[in-house]
Design a protein around this motif. Structure first.
Motif, PDB file in Angstrom:
ATOM      1  N   PRO A   6      43.743  31.711  34.909  1.00 46.06           N
ATOM      2  CA  PRO A   6      42.791  32.515  34.149  1.00 46.06           C
ATOM      3  C   PRO A   6      43.483  33.508  33.226  1.00 46.06           C
ATOM      4  O   PRO A   6      44.402  34.227  33.645  1.00 46.06           O
ATOM      5  N   SER A  10      42.341  36.179  32.192  1.00 46.12           N
ATOM      6  CA  SER A  10      42.058  37.547  32.639  1.00 46.12           C
ATOM      7  C   SER A  10      43.191  38.120  33.485  1.00 46.12           C
ATOM      8  O   SER A  10      43.333  39.332  33.596  1.00 46.12           O
ATOM      9  N   ASN A  11      44.036  37.260  34.055  1.00 46.27           N
ATOM     10  CA  ASN A  11      45.164  37.751  34.846  1.00 46.27           C
ATOM     11  C   ASN A  11      46.187  38.498  34.002  1.00 46.27           C
ATOM     12  O   ASN A  11      47.033  39.219  34.529  1.00 46.27           O
ATOM     13  N   ARG A  45      45.601  41.000  32.222  1.00 46.84           N
ATOM     14  CA  ARG A  45      45.359  42.435  32.348  1.00 46.84           C
ATOM     15  C   ARG A  45      46.144  43.031  33.510  1.00 46.84           C
ATOM     16  O   ARG A  45      46.655  44.136  33.420  1.00 46.84           O
ATOM     17  N   ARG A  46      46.204  42.284  34.589  1.00 44.28           N
ATOM     18  CA  ARG A  46      46.964  42.786  35.745  1.00 44.28           C
ATOM     19  C   ARG A  46      48.463  42.763  35.462  1.00 44.28           C
ATOM     20  O   ARG A  46      49.187  43.673  35.820  1.00 44.28           O
ATOM     21  N   GLN A  87      36.709  37.835  33.346  1.00 43.10           N
ATOM     22  CA  GLN A  87      37.063  37.318  34.660  1.00 43.10           C
ATOM     23  C   GLN A  87      35.815  36.772  35.330  1.00 43.10           C
ATOM     24  O   GLN A  87      34.728  37.340  35.215  1.00 43.10           O
ATOM     25  N   ASN A  88      35.966  35.673  36.050  1.00 40.41           N
ATOM     26  CA  ASN A  88      34.843  35.084  36.772  1.00 40.41           C
ATOM     27  C   ASN A  88      35.277  34.832  38.204  1.00 40.41           C
ATOM     28  O   ASN A  88      36.451  34.582  38.487  1.00 40.41           O
ATOM     29  N   TYR A 101      43.168  42.994  42.550  1.00 41.39           N
ATOM     30  CA  TYR A 101      43.110  42.903  41.088  1.00 41.39           C
ATOM     31  C   TYR A 101      42.491  44.168  40.505  1.00 41.39           C
ATOM     32  O   TYR A 101      43.015  44.762  39.557  1.00 41.39           O
ATOM     33  N   GLU A 102      41.367  44.601  41.066  1.00 37.50           N
ATOM     34  CA  GLU A 102      40.671  45.769  40.527  1.00 37.50           C
ATOM     35  C   GLU A 102      41.528  47.024  40.634  1.00 37.50           C
ATOM     36  O   GLU A 102      41.441  47.921  39.788  1.00 37.50           O
ATOM     37  N   PRO A 119      34.799  43.101  30.062  1.00 36.23           N
ATOM     38  CA  PRO A 119      36.224  42.785  30.000  1.00 36.23           C
ATOM     39  C   PRO A 119      36.954  43.440  28.822  1.00 36.23           C
ATOM     40  O   PRO A 119      38.161  43.216  28.657  1.00 36.23           O
TER      41      PRO A 119
END
Length: 826
Positions: A565, A567-568, A570-571, A646-647, A654-655, A665
């Motif tokens: 993903p 969205s990873n 961001r981490r 992110q889904n 993660y948060e 997002p």
């Protein structure tokens, strides 16, 4: 299949033989209890139907004491919460326990050996003991008095007492921002529920020198907190298995070694009223294992009983070699001190209990989020002799390291086996971590100055040493291999009894600083950084900022594996963006910093010396450079990638690890800049640092002072308010100044300087001639800065602070307080 059934049958028969054993037991080669009559520590009978565990105590002496033992508790099952540190393998305090007959009952008492008269006779020692409090923690009826005077008691009810302090850990408050806003993340009102707690007769194991037994303990509350709700099936009821160890007192012959502040270590305090007049009554004994040479006169000799550590069989196969290697480095230090084959590490024998006090352990535990590792000791409080070492390593730390390394060098290097392979580098880090935590259990404290002396100790916190090769981050020298020179010197001092000449030479050759003068970001010692690197912390900050810039310019989809993903990102972005956070703190310690040692009279280094003014100004230059807009501007091309949605279900890890967004997002580059700016500004404006600048300015007119620092800081941030980024940096700087001026720990002199500077800035902003958005911003802020009431409101606007994701392992905000309970942490 037949072999499996046979093994299971053998284990079942062995378990039944233990349960049916009426008396003591010995250990077979695998450490499992088998019946042996009365050769164990105590005769024990179990009554499964009634839940009784019957101990037969020796006939009491004239003072009523039937037996004295060492007593320790540990968690056999954990909560899985990094902040609450209720981990499998966590131990409680070691107590000197006495079974004392009082009338028709037996009391369990924790005695108080810290207060003593070591050179006095029995009457004098008894008198001192009677002057200081002891703790009666349990009373029970005598189940039977045998014909020879021995007493039989049922110990089961004692085993469900909260001796480990679980309720206190669950109910503790945390203040994550250090601003007096505490939150009970574990919950409130947790207490032991006796109806859901009991001792387990089937768990009893008796050996010649120790008795091991488990109890089920359940804690209940109608107000569980977020950590508990995230983990426990019924958050109002948390069940633990608590392990109890009753240990025969060590044999005489161990000679305590007085603690030496120059080389440090972990100590047990004594208050000795038989000390000669003029000599200190209070002193420390350095904790250590009993390690004796076969030939005490030889410079090099085999030992009577080596120190053996065991690795948890729960440790994944891929990780075992790294930990076995790193922990095994200590063998080199002991060999250099003249002890042949004195230390080794091996896998725990199959079937052995890691909580059995006979096994020094390195436990591998899983938690919901990453957290601290720590080393613990079970210690004889009379002498400082270490009876057992117990390490807890959290599995998610290695995975977090891989995230960081992936961000630096890209996902294509994963499992490549090359020098930049994130997995390989993470294993190198684990080797160092294993050595570090075992070092604590051997008796060694942190040395946070070792990183400034060419990686002199595994007892420092090591950052990855990131090079630049052809403009690309290079991890080929990320972590040192092997034991350090400081470690070798301290082993020689603690275990080989180095003389005064050798001790003084080591203290002169090495820098050394422990937690209390290093862990806090505003600590005074100039060379004590955590996760810092290099002989010159200021130069290293500049170099690391260059590495950060190069890595950010390359960061993108290459940090992800195929199909991962987006969205990873961001981490993965956060630790890269804040790569400099620890080196910044290390460099800032030169500002208002001192160079001092743990001196002894006559050692020649009794005087603390301030860092030279030019070095302090160089440190200020380097710190201010981290506030420049060009350092805090997120590359525009990254913003759309960092805004990927992110889904799936919520992942607490993660948060915890990402920056707050601008809704959904949408990545907010101003939040990222604000968070990094906060780290710099709060470090520079730490009240104790500013107070030291006042003091050094009073004694030396050429020194860097508070006024100069504030002038340099405000001039720099106000010179770049032409866009939103510059204005956000300036707002963060000025609001932090207002907050520090109103803090109760800020000295009057510093508060006055801050107050006046804010008023001056307010006047300057009101006179400014900029137009548009910059003018509106300047006028609005000037009104707040020139009005004392408005400044106070600005100081109170803490909700407007950007949340900075944790860099330290997730855990207690008051880790220093907690580490005294856990012995020491990574």
């Amino acid at each position: 299949m037949r072999k499996t059934r046979n093994v299971r049958l053998a284990v079942l028969l062995l378990s039944l033989s233990v349960l049916l054993a009426p008396l003591g037991a010995r250990a077979d080669s695998q450490g499992i209890a088998v019946p042996t009559g009365e050769t164990g520590l105590l005769p024990v009978r179990t009554d499964a139907a009634e839940g009784r565990i019957l101990l037969t105590l020796p006939r009491p002496a004239e003072d009523g004491v039937a037996l004295r033992l060492l007593y320790s508790t540990a968690l056999k099952t954990g909560l899985g919460s990094a902040p609450l540190t209720l981990d499998r393998g966590r131990t409680g305090n070691t107590q000197l326990l006495a079974f004392r007959r009082i009338g028709g009952k037996v009391a369990v008492q924790f005695e108080n050996p810290r207060f003593r008269a070591s050179a006095g006779g029995p009457d004098r020692q008894k008198a001192v003991a009677s002057d200081f409090g002891t703790s009666t923690v349990w009373l029970t009826n005598i189940a039977e008095t045998l014909s020879d005077g021995r007493l039989v008691i049922d110990i089961a009810p004692f085993l469900v007492l909260d001796a480990l302090g679980i309720a206190g850990s669950l109910n503790q408050d945390q203040d994550p921002f250090g601003i007096g806003s505490a939150t009970a993340i574990g919950g409130k009102g947790f207490k032991l529920e006796e109806k859901l707690s009991l001792a387990d007769p089937a768990s009893v194991r008796v050996f010649p020198d120790n008795l091991e037994v488990d109890a089920v303990q359940t804690y209940v509350s109608d107000r569980p907190g977020a950590e508990v709700e995230n983990i426990v099936p019924d958050p109002g009821k948390i069940t633990f298995i608590v392990h109890h160890s009753f240990v025969r007192l060590p044999e005489p012959g161990f000679v305590p070694r007085r603690f030496d502040p120059r080389l440090g270590g972990i100590a047990t305090q004594a208050v000795d009223f038989s000390a000669p007049m003029g000599a200190p009554v209070v002193y420390d004994m350095a904790n250590r294992f009993r390690l004796e040479k076969v030939d005490p006169t030889a410079l090099r000799s085999l030992v009577k009983k080596p120190i053996v550590f065991h690795l948890d069989r729960n440790t994944p196969e891929a990780i075992r070699p790294a930990l076995l290697e790193g922990i095994g480095w200590w063998a080199d230090a002991f060999d250099a001190a003249g002890f042949i084959d004195a230390f080794r590490v091996e896998m725990l024998p199959e079937g052995a209990d890691p909580l059995d006090v006979r096994y020094n352990m390195v436990n591998w535990v899983d938690r919901a989020t990453r957290g601290w590792a720590y080393g613990q000791q079970i210690v004889d409080p009379r002498t400082g002799e270490i009876v057992k070492g117990m390490v807890v390593l959290g599995s998610l730390r290695a995975r977090q390291d891989i995230q960081i390394f992936q961000a630096l060098v890209g996902a294509s290097e994963l499992n490549s086996g090359g020098p930049n392979d994130p997995v390989k580098v993470a294993l190198d880090r684990l080797a160092q971590l294993g050595a570090h935590e075992v070092g604590h259990t051997l008796g060694f404290a942190h040395n946070f100055a070792a990183s400034t002396q060419d990686r002199a100790s595994v007892m420092d916190y090591p950052p990855p040493r990131i090079g630049l090769t052809d403009g690309k981050p290079d991890l080929s020298d990320a972590y040192a291999k092997g034991i350090g020179d400081w470690d070798t010197a301290t082993v020689r001092w603690l275990y080989a009894g180095a003389d005064e000449r050798e001790t003084a030479e080591a203290a002169t050759r090495f820098r050394y600083v422990k937690d209390d003068n290093a862990r806090a970001p505003d600590a005074a010692y100039a060379w004590g950084g955590l996760w810092d690197d290099g002989a010159d912390p200021v130069a290293e900050l500049g170099r690391l900022m260059a590495v950060r810039g190069a890595a950010l310019s390359r960061f993108g989809l290459g940090a992800l594996t195929p199909g991962e993903p987006v969205s990873n990102l961001r981490r993965r972005f956060v630790p890269l963006w804040l790569l400099h956070r620890y080196q910044l703190v290390a460099a800032a310690k030169q500002i208002g910093g001192l160079d001092f040692v743990y001196a002894v009279n006559g050692g020649g280094r009794e005087t603390a010396k301030p860092v030279a003014p030019q070095a302090q100004r160089a440190a200020l230059d380097a710190a201010l450079a981290t506030l420049r807009p060009e350092a805090l501007r997120v590359p525009p091309a990254l913003v759309p990638l960092l805004s990927a949605a992110q889904n799936g279900s919520t992942d607490r890890q993660y948060e915890t690890e990402i920056f707050a967004t601008a809704g959904g997002p949408v990545f907010d580059p101003l939040v990222a800049a604000d968070a990094a700016a906060q780290l710099t500004v709060q470090t520079l404006l730490a009240p104790r640092r500013l107070a030291r600048l006042v003091l050094q300015g009073d004694s030396n007119p050429a020194a860097l002072g508070v006024t100069e620092l504030l002038d340099r800081l405000t001039d720099m941030v106000l010179a770049s308010t032409g866009d939103d980024l510059g204005r956000r940096i300036a707002y963060r700087t000025l609001s932090t100044m207002a907050q520090v001026a109103h803090r109760p720990d800020t000295t009057p002199e510093v508060a006055a300087a801050l107050d006046q500077k804010l008023n001056d800035v307010g006047n300057a902003l009101a006179r400014g001639k900029a137009g548009g958005a910059e003018r509106a911003w300047a006028l609005a802020l000037s009104r707040r800065l020139r009005d004392p009431d408005q400044r106070a409101q600005l100081a109170a606007s803490l909700p407007r602070m950007a949340r900075v994701p944790p860099g330290d392992p997730i855990g207690e905000d008051n880790w220093m307080d907690l580490s005294s309970l856990l012995t020491v942490s990574e």
